[in-house]
Design an enzyme around this catalytic site. Structure first.
Site, PDB file in Angstrom:
ATOM      1  N   CYS A  14       0.826  -1.183   0.000  1.00  0.00           N
ATOM      2  CA  CYS A  14       0.000   0.000   0.000  1.00  0.00           C
ATOM      3  C   CYS A  14       0.866   1.240   0.000  1.00  0.00           C
ATOM      4  CB  CYS A  14      -0.876   0.018   1.243  1.00  0.00           C
ATOM      5  SG  CYS A  14      -1.881  -1.458   1.410  1.00  0.00           S
ATOM      6  N   GLY A  41      -1.562   1.390  -4.769  1.00  0.00           N
ATOM      7  CA  GLY A  41      -2.836   0.810  -4.361  1.00  0.00           C
ATOM      8  C   GLY A  41      -3.996   1.488  -5.039  1.00  0.00           C
ATOM      9  N   ASN A 115       1.464  -0.055   5.629  1.00  0.00           N
ATOM     10  CA  ASN A 115       1.963  -0.737   4.444  1.00  0.00           C
ATOM     11  C   ASN A 115       2.845  -1.880   4.927  1.00  0.00           C
ATOM     12  OD1 ASN A 115       4.515  -0.015   1.956  1.00  0.00           O
ATOM     13  ND2 ASN A 115       2.913  -1.541   1.913  1.00  0.00           N
ATOM     14  N   GLY A 116       2.515  -3.091   4.514  1.00  0.00           N
ATOM     15  CA  GLY A 116       3.285  -4.250   4.948  1.00  0.00           C
ATOM     16  C   GLY A 116       2.359  -5.347   5.428  1.00  0.00           C
ATOM     17  N   TYR A 258      10.331  -3.375  -9.169  1.00  0.00           N
ATOM     18  CA  TYR A 258       9.029  -3.242  -9.812  1.00  0.00           C
ATOM     19  C   TYR A 258       8.101  -2.212  -9.192  1.00  0.00           C
ATOM     20  CZ  TYR A 258       4.178  -4.127 -10.884  1.00  0.00           C
ATOM     21  OH  TYR A 258       2.870  -3.943 -11.216  1.00  0.00           O
TER      22      TYR A 258
HETATM   23  P1  5GP Z   1       3.388 -12.626 -15.026  1.00  0.00           P
HETATM   24  O1  5GP Z   1       2.709 -12.235 -16.275  1.00  0.00           O
HETATM   25  O2  5GP Z   1       4.628 -13.424 -15.225  1.00  0.00           O
HETATM   26  O3  5GP Z   1       2.435 -13.301 -14.076  1.00  0.00           O
HETATM   27  O4  5GP Z   1       3.791 -11.288 -14.260  1.00  0.00           O
HETATM   28  C1  5GP Z   1       4.885 -10.543 -14.708  1.00  0.00           C
HETATM   29  C2  5GP Z   1       4.454  -9.156 -15.037  1.00  0.00           C
HETATM   30  O5  5GP Z   1       3.699  -8.615 -13.975  1.00  0.00           O
HETATM   31  C3  5GP Z   1       5.643  -8.258 -15.245  1.00  0.00           C
HETATM   32  O6  5GP Z   1       5.424  -7.472 -16.396  1.00  0.00           O
HETATM   33  C4  5GP Z   1       5.702  -7.402 -14.004  1.00  0.00           C
HETATM   34  O7  5GP Z   1       6.032  -6.060 -14.353  1.00  0.00           O
HETATM   35  C5  5GP Z   1       4.321  -7.470 -13.431  1.00  0.00           C
HETATM   36  N1  5GP Z   1       4.339  -7.649 -11.974  1.00  0.00           N
HETATM   37  C6  5GP Z   1       5.281  -8.206 -11.205  1.00  0.00           C
HETATM   38  N2  5GP Z   1       4.936  -8.191  -9.919  1.00  0.00           N
HETATM   39  C7  5GP Z   1       3.760  -7.611  -9.846  1.00  0.00           C
HETATM   40  C8  5GP Z   1       2.895  -7.289  -8.770  1.00  0.00           C
HETATM   41  O8  5GP Z   1       3.167  -7.559  -7.595  1.00  0.00           O
HETATM   42  N3  5GP Z   1       1.739  -6.667  -9.105  1.00  0.00           N
HETATM   43  C9  5GP Z   1       1.433  -6.363 -10.394  1.00  0.00           C
HETATM   44  N4  5GP Z   1       0.279  -5.731 -10.648  1.00  0.00           N
HETATM   45  N5  5GP Z   1       2.219  -6.656 -11.426  1.00  0.00           N
HETATM   46  C10 5GP Z   1       3.381  -7.265 -11.149  1.00  0.00           C
HETATM   47 MG    MG Z   2       5.280  -5.274 -16.282  1.00  0.00          MG
END
Ligand code: 5GP
Ligand code: MG
Length: 494
Positions: A14, A41, A115-116, A258
């Site tokens: 969050c 979030g 957050n956490g 990320y």
């Molecule tokens: P995958 O398609 O392999 O399930 O997820 C990888 C993609 O999801 C990558 O493009 C990455 O940027 C994104 N991604 C990685 N971790 C997260 C996350 O915790 N939340 C969201 N919304 N996207 C994520």
């Molecule tokens: Mg991505």
């Protein structure tokens, strides 16, 4: 997800904020800061303020821009307050867990943004419930609020926070409003980010420095692991109390990879620079000469530009191209409930530019692979668009285990890399080659060591004591006793 303490509350990543100003209402600065943290979030947004006499609260489901009408902000009186944006976890849209959480009790009002994720929620809730505390949600944030409220009955604010920190175990960056006093707390291992900013007429605490930027403020520094920061209620300054000290931190490297905005500075490093540096490492570790380097927008961009720059510096004849276009109106594919919906969403979201790709060998760069949906779809799309070969390069190590610390990464069964080696994953996504980044490269780019990072999702060994999982260090668990001694509660000079 294996049974255990962690599974009793929703996993949350969050955004939190807190503001104390010299007279001016805090609601609009809080609102703008939440806008800057929206990427952390999208499920709900909320603000709690205090005008010196009473607390005001507005919490709604939805995006920041939809959750508040101008009238709502006008009604949030007071020069101090906190805010929260909540991350939606797959399949659970949960109005009960929207924050800030607020309670009134004998010695005043309390607002809490978290957050956490705690890993001893169930134990604490049971104990508090046995002592007559009633709970309205099954979340860990309410447990922290009750714990703090209980401690405030017979201790001053600083000691009450210290006692609370000695009881809760896990990951937490908190902003707290105790009447018109705003506090920031970061867990003893500093898993989630939290920083302090100075404004022209006050101070701000925020998950990321980008929120300080939008308020035209200056980043002062990160809140230290185990530190309590108390903002003065006239916005004139802040006090620092190092309440818990541990030998090692457990920063989440995924924040830099990320989650955080590239324009934020976290624990001393600009996220954008770290991503470029990781791209450079990726070239050094597993560079492959191709005609074109393509980022997966948006999260792969900085990695790809760092990678392509390093390749070119090495004399490789590669070009960098934005050969994948992202439709920004498609929602978050990652959290869609079914695999079919996620695959369709990737196709809707990313469209290759045929002219850039046809007849070329391409290297596609993304920040991470979780379930493998995006990479599998991309290899197929690029091949259909005429790519001669598709090489995948990933700016993080393989994710082999779930996150209990606040990033909703799916369970082990869903992770494409759990129990598989890189060659098996390459085969599954049907790429010509696949390489992940090493853990050492992550530590190097963050200018830290493995011992100061949380690497749970890439090693399966956690810096916290989680039932059913193993740990990579000697974990100091709170002993459940009130640590009511005076040690560590003296104000430290900043
Ligand atoms: P995958 O398609 O392999 O399930 O997820 C990888 C993609 O999801 C990558 O493009 C990455 O940027 C994104 N991604 C990685 N971790 C997260 C996350 O915790 N939340 C969201 N919304 N996207 C994520
Ligand atoms: Mg991505």
């Amino acid at each position: 997800m294996p049974e255990g303490r962690h599974s009793d509350g929703p996993t949350e990543k969050c955004g939190v904020v807190g503001v104390s100003l010299d007279g001016r209402d805090a609601s609009r600065p809080l609102y703008y800061a939440l806008y800057a943290l929206q990427h952390r979030g999208q499920e709900s947004a909320g603000i709690v303020t205090h005008d010196g006499f009473q607390q005001h609260s507005h919490v709604e489901m939805g995006l920041v821009g939809d959750a508040f009408e101008p009238g709502d902000l006008d009604a949030l009186n007071g020069a101090t307050g906190i805010g929260h944006v909540r991350y939606p976890t797959a399949g659970s849209v949960n109005a009960c867990c929207a924050q800030p959480f607020s309670v009134s009790f004998k010695s005043g009002s309390l607002g809490l943004s978290h957050n956490g994720n705690l890993v001893n929620t169930a134990e604490l809730r049971e104990e508090l419930a046995a002592n007559g505390h009633a709970f309205t949600s099954d979340g860990d944030t309410e447990v922290i609020a009750h714990e703090l409220a209980r401690n405030l009955l017979d201790a001053d604010l600083i000691r009450a926070v210290k006692r609370t920190m000695n009881r809760i175990h896990g990951s937490y960056s908190l902003t707290i409003a105790h009447d018109d006093t705003v506090l920031g707390v970061r867990d003893p291992q500093g898993n989630r980010p939290l920083c302090i900013g100075e404004l022209e007429d006050g101070y701000v605490l925020a998950s990321e420095s980008a929120a300080i930027d939008v308020l035209d403020g200056e980043l002062v520094r990160d809140v230290r692991p185990g530190e309590l920061v108390v903002l003065e209620d006239d916005g004139a300054g802040f006090e620092s109390y190092q309440l818990v000290e541990m030998d090692n931190s457990a920063h989440c490297f995924f924040e830099h990879v990320y989650f955080a905005r590239p324009d934020s500075r976290i624990d001393g490093s600009l996220v954008y620079d770290v991503r470029r540096e990781l791209g450079r490492h990726l070239w050094a570790e597993s560079g492959v000469e191709t005609d074109v380097v393509l980022p997966v927008p948006d999260s792969g961009r900085a990695f790809a530009s760092g990678y392509a720059k390093a390749a070119q510096d090495d004399g490789a004849d590669v070009s960098f191209a934005e050969g994948l276009m992202k439709n920004r109106y498609v929602g978050r594919t990652f959290i869609m409930p079914t695999q079919d919906a996620r695959e369709r969403a990737v196709r809707l979201k990313l469209n290759p530019i045929r002219d850039v790709i046809e007849g070329k060998t391409v290297t596609v760069i993304d920040d991470s692979i979780v379930r493998g949906t995006t990479s599998t779809q991309l290899v197929e799309l690029l091949t259909e668009a005429g790519a001669e070969a598709v090489h995948m390069r990933i700016g993080a190590p393989a994710i082999v285990a779930p996150c209990y610390m606040g990033i909703d990464m799916a369970s082990r069964e869903e992770l494409i890399a759990a129990g598989r080696d890189t060659e098996a994953i390459r085969e599954e996504i049907d790429a010509d080659s696949l390489a992940y980044l090493s853990i050492d490269a992550i530590a190097d780019a963050l200018e830290t060591t493995r011992a100061d990072l949380c690497l749970g999702c890439v090693t399966g060994e956690y810096p916290y004591d989680i039932e059913g999982e193993s740990t990579d260090r000697e974990v100091i668990r709170p002993d459940g006793e009130d640590a009511s001694g005076d040690a560590g509660v003296a104000r430290s000079d900043d």
